[in-house]
Enzyme design. Structure first.
Site, PDB file in Angstrom:
ATOM      1  N   GLY A   1       0.840  -1.207   0.000  1.00 22.29           N
ATOM      2  CA  GLY A   1       0.000   0.000   0.000  1.00 22.29           C
ATOM      3  C   GLY A   1       0.864   1.241   0.000  1.00 22.29           C
TER       4      GLY A   1
ATOM      5  N   SER B   1       1.520   3.242  -2.428  1.00 24.38           N
ATOM      6  CA  SER B   1       1.233   4.189  -3.515  1.00 24.38           C
ATOM      7  C   SER B   1       0.629   5.496  -3.031  1.00 24.38           C
ATOM      8  CB  SER B   1       0.297   3.534  -4.536  1.00 24.38           C
ATOM      9  OG  SER B   1      -0.911   3.151  -3.916  1.00 24.38           O
ATOM     10  N   ARG B   2       0.116   5.519  -1.825  1.00 24.08           N
ATOM     11  CA  ARG B   2      -0.474   6.771  -1.311  1.00 24.08           C
ATOM     12  C   ARG B   2      -0.616   6.700   0.212  1.00 24.08           C
ATOM     13  NH1 ARG B   2      -6.357   5.329  -1.213  1.00 24.08           N
ATOM     14  NH2 ARG B   2      -6.505   3.561  -2.611  1.00 24.08           N
TER      15      ARG B   2
ATOM     16  N   ASN C   1       1.270  -2.435   5.327  1.00 27.20           N
ATOM     17  CA  ASN C   1       0.449  -1.239   5.497  1.00 27.20           C
ATOM     18  C   ASN C   1      -0.861  -1.296   4.709  1.00 27.20           C
ATOM     19  OD1 ASN C   1       0.071   1.896   5.769  1.00 27.20           O
ATOM     20  ND2 ASN C   1       0.145   1.497   3.559  1.00 27.20           N
TER      21      ASN C   1
ATOM     22  N   TYR D   1     -13.420  -4.106  10.300  1.00 26.53           N
ATOM     23  CA  TYR D   1     -12.114  -3.426  10.324  1.00 26.53           C
ATOM     24  C   TYR D   1     -11.424  -3.616  11.682  1.00 26.53           C
ATOM     25  CZ  TYR D   1      -8.802   0.480   9.701  1.00 26.53           C
ATOM     26  OH  TYR D   1      -7.677   1.262   9.609  1.00 26.53           O
TER      27      TYR D   1
HETATM   28  P1  NAP Z   1      -5.227   4.717   1.873  1.00 30.35           P
HETATM   29  O1  NAP Z   1      -4.808   6.112   1.588  1.00 30.35           O
HETATM   30  O2  NAP Z   1      -6.570   4.253   1.434  1.00 30.35           O
HETATM   31  O3  NAP Z   1      -4.109   3.740   1.254  1.00 30.35           O
HETATM   32  C1  NAP Z   1      -4.290   2.362   1.310  1.00 30.35           C
HETATM   33  C2  NAP Z   1      -3.189   1.719   0.542  1.00 30.35           C
HETATM   34  O4  NAP Z   1      -3.390   0.290   0.577  1.00 30.35           O
HETATM   35  C3  NAP Z   1      -3.163   2.112  -0.927  1.00 30.35           C
HETATM   36  O5  NAP Z   1      -1.827   2.234  -1.346  1.00 30.35           O
HETATM   37  C4  NAP Z   1      -3.813   0.908  -1.615  1.00 30.35           C
HETATM   38  O6  NAP Z   1      -3.338   0.709  -2.914  1.00 30.35           O
HETATM   39  C5  NAP Z   1      -3.325  -0.226  -0.751  1.00 30.35           C
HETATM   40  N1  NAP Z   1      -4.140  -1.411  -0.887  1.00 30.35           N
HETATM   41  C6  NAP Z   1      -5.464  -1.540  -0.623  1.00 30.35           C
HETATM   42  N2  NAP Z   1      -5.857  -2.799  -0.863  1.00 30.35           N
HETATM   43  C7  NAP Z   1      -4.760  -3.474  -1.280  1.00 30.35           C
HETATM   44  C8  NAP Z   1      -4.526  -4.824  -1.680  1.00 30.35           C
HETATM   45  N3  NAP Z   1      -5.507  -5.733  -1.702  1.00 30.35           N
HETATM   46  N4  NAP Z   1      -3.278  -5.159  -2.068  1.00 30.35           N
HETATM   47  C9  NAP Z   1      -2.272  -4.237  -2.074  1.00 30.35           C
HETATM   48  N5  NAP Z   1      -2.433  -2.964  -1.693  1.00 30.35           N
HETATM   49  C10 NAP Z   1      -3.666  -2.588  -1.313  1.00 30.35           C
HETATM   50  O7  NAP Z   1      -5.152   4.373   3.398  1.00 30.35           O
HETATM   51  P2  NAP Z   1      -4.234   4.933   4.584  1.00 30.35           P
HETATM   52  O8  NAP Z   1      -5.089   5.804   5.415  1.00 30.35           O
HETATM   53  O9  NAP Z   1      -2.939   5.395   4.095  1.00 30.35           O
HETATM   54  O10 NAP Z   1      -4.062   3.572   5.411  1.00 30.35           O
HETATM   55  C11 NAP Z   1      -2.867   2.817   5.431  1.00 30.35           C
HETATM   56  C12 NAP Z   1      -2.960   1.812   6.554  1.00 30.35           C
HETATM   57  O11 NAP Z   1      -3.133   2.517   7.781  1.00 30.35           O
HETATM   58  C13 NAP Z   1      -4.151   0.861   6.443  1.00 30.35           C
HETATM   59  O12 NAP Z   1      -3.778  -0.423   6.896  1.00 30.35           O
HETATM   60  C14 NAP Z   1      -5.154   1.475   7.387  1.00 30.35           C
HETATM   61  O13 NAP Z   1      -6.066   0.518   7.874  1.00 30.35           O
HETATM   62  C15 NAP Z   1      -4.251   2.005   8.472  1.00 30.35           C
HETATM   63  N6  NAP Z   1      -4.842   3.047   9.299  1.00 30.35           N
HETATM   64  C16 NAP Z   1      -5.231   4.232   8.752  1.00 30.35           C
HETATM   65  C17 NAP Z   1      -5.796   5.193   9.576  1.00 30.35           C
HETATM   66  C18 NAP Z   1      -6.257   6.534   9.059  1.00 30.35           C
HETATM   67  O14 NAP Z   1      -6.857   7.286   9.833  1.00 30.35           O
HETATM   68  N7  NAP Z   1      -5.998   6.879   7.798  1.00 30.35           N
HETATM   69  C19 NAP Z   1      -5.954   4.935  10.942  1.00 30.35           C
HETATM   70  C20 NAP Z   1      -5.535   3.716  11.449  1.00 30.35           C
HETATM   71  C21 NAP Z   1      -4.974   2.784  10.619  1.00 30.35           C
HETATM   72  P3  NAP Z   1      -4.021   1.430  -4.145  1.00 30.35           P
HETATM   73  O15 NAP Z   1      -3.873   2.895  -3.941  1.00 30.35           O
HETATM   74  O16 NAP Z   1      -3.193   0.953  -5.274  1.00 30.35           O
HETATM   75  O17 NAP Z   1      -5.436   0.993  -4.134  1.00 30.35           O
END
Ligand code: NAP
Length: 247
Positions: A12, A14-15, A90, A155
């Site tokens: 993950g 990419s962003r 991630n 989740y």
């Molecule tokens: P995000 O911006 O939606 O990024 C998610 C990343 O995961 C993207 O790069 C996406 O790739 C990749 N991804 C999704 N499904 C995938 C799969 N099946 N195989 C490979 N890659 C996959 O989310 P984020 O907020 O940065 O979250 C990153 C991590 O932090 C996650 O595990 C999330 O649960 C955790 N987290 C986030 C928060 C928050 O408040 N944002 C809080 C607690 C935990 P694509 O872009 O190519 O789809």
């Protein structure tokens, strides 16, 4: 802290938090393998930013929830880089709803990507880490995996599972010099939370003791510590990065 000559795999990447982690680790000198599954342009843009820091960077299209694809990807990364020193699990998704309305497919999808995806990547790098007798695995959990959250049964179950798996694998690999830790972010400003209405974001922010939403870099900084030699005696730990949200 230096990660010169290390290779880090960031799923993950990419962003959002993953991209921030890739940039942070690259800034410390690590070569980076970015694993992503969505928008190719987004993946390429992240690769360009990381590459600009002067490290070897490759992009791998892989759905981490797929056991075989994850294996092929790990094998290709090993072929391209020669070694893996750091694995940051991630990749994650949300499919929020109250259990009353949650469909089975949404429960399964979240568990498959968030929990099974991390298992797949650990499974396929496990023997490599064992043979090297060193390595750093960091799993991205969430504070809702500790406290729970209405509307996120799928989740929070996946993230609680990540925490249990982190501690189990840490016990399995401790004798081999491999550390396995997790971070539990709170409310972080990424596309995952960007979909929430401004009013909800303001309310959430007001409820955080530090009175601000976290940045992806806040999480990346802690992850980079867990990937470095400075944390060499830390394993099986879960570090909240939440501005005090879950204390
Ligand atoms: P995000 O911006 O939606 O990024 C998610 C990343 O995961 C993207 O790069 C996406 O790739 C990749 N991804 C999704 N499904 C995938 C799969 N099946 N195989 C490979 N890659 C996959 O989310 P984020 O907020 O940065 O979250 C990153 C991590 O932090 C996650 O595990 C999330 O649960 C955790 N987290 C986030 C928060 C928050 O408040 N944002 C809080 C607690 C935990 P694509 O872009 O190519 O789809």
């Amino acid at each position: 802290m230096s990660l010169d000559n290390k290779t880090a795999v960031v799923t993950g990447g990419s962003r959002g938090i993953g991209e921030a982690v890739a940039l942070k680790l690259a800034g410390l000198g690590a070569n980076i393998a970015i694993v992503y599954v969505g928008d190719e342009n987004e993946g390429k843009a992240a690769k360009e930013k990381v590459e600009a820091l002067g490290v070897k960077t490759e992009l791998y299209y892989c759905d981490v929830s797929n056991f075989e694809d994850s294996k092929k990807t790990v094998d290709k990364i090993l072929e391209d880089f020669g070694s893996i020193d750091i694995l940051v699990n991630n990749a994650g998704i949300t499919r929020d709803n109250l259990v009353l309305k949650m469909e089975e497919k949404d429960f399964d999808a979240v568990i498959s990507v968030n929990l099974k995806g991390a298992f797949n990547m650990i499974k396929h790098t496990y023997s490599h880490f064992m043979r090297k007798r060193s390595g750093k695995i960091v799993n991205v959990a969430s504070v809702v995996g500790i406290n729970g959250n209405a509307g996120q049964a799928n989740y929070s179950a996946s993230k609680a599972g990540i925490i249990g798996m982190t501690k189990s694998v840490a016990k399995e690999l401790a004798g081999r010099g491999v550390t396995v830790n997790a971070v539990a972010p709170g409310f972080i400003d990424t596309s995952m939370t960007g979909v929430l209405p401004e009013k909800v974001r303001k309310e959430m922010s007001a409820g955080i003791p530090m009175k601000r939403i976290g940045l992806p870099e806040d999480v990346a900084n802690v992850i980079s510590f867990l990937c470095s030699e400075e944390s060499s005696y830390v394993t099986g730990e879960v570090i909240r990065v939440d501005g005090g949200m879950a204390m």
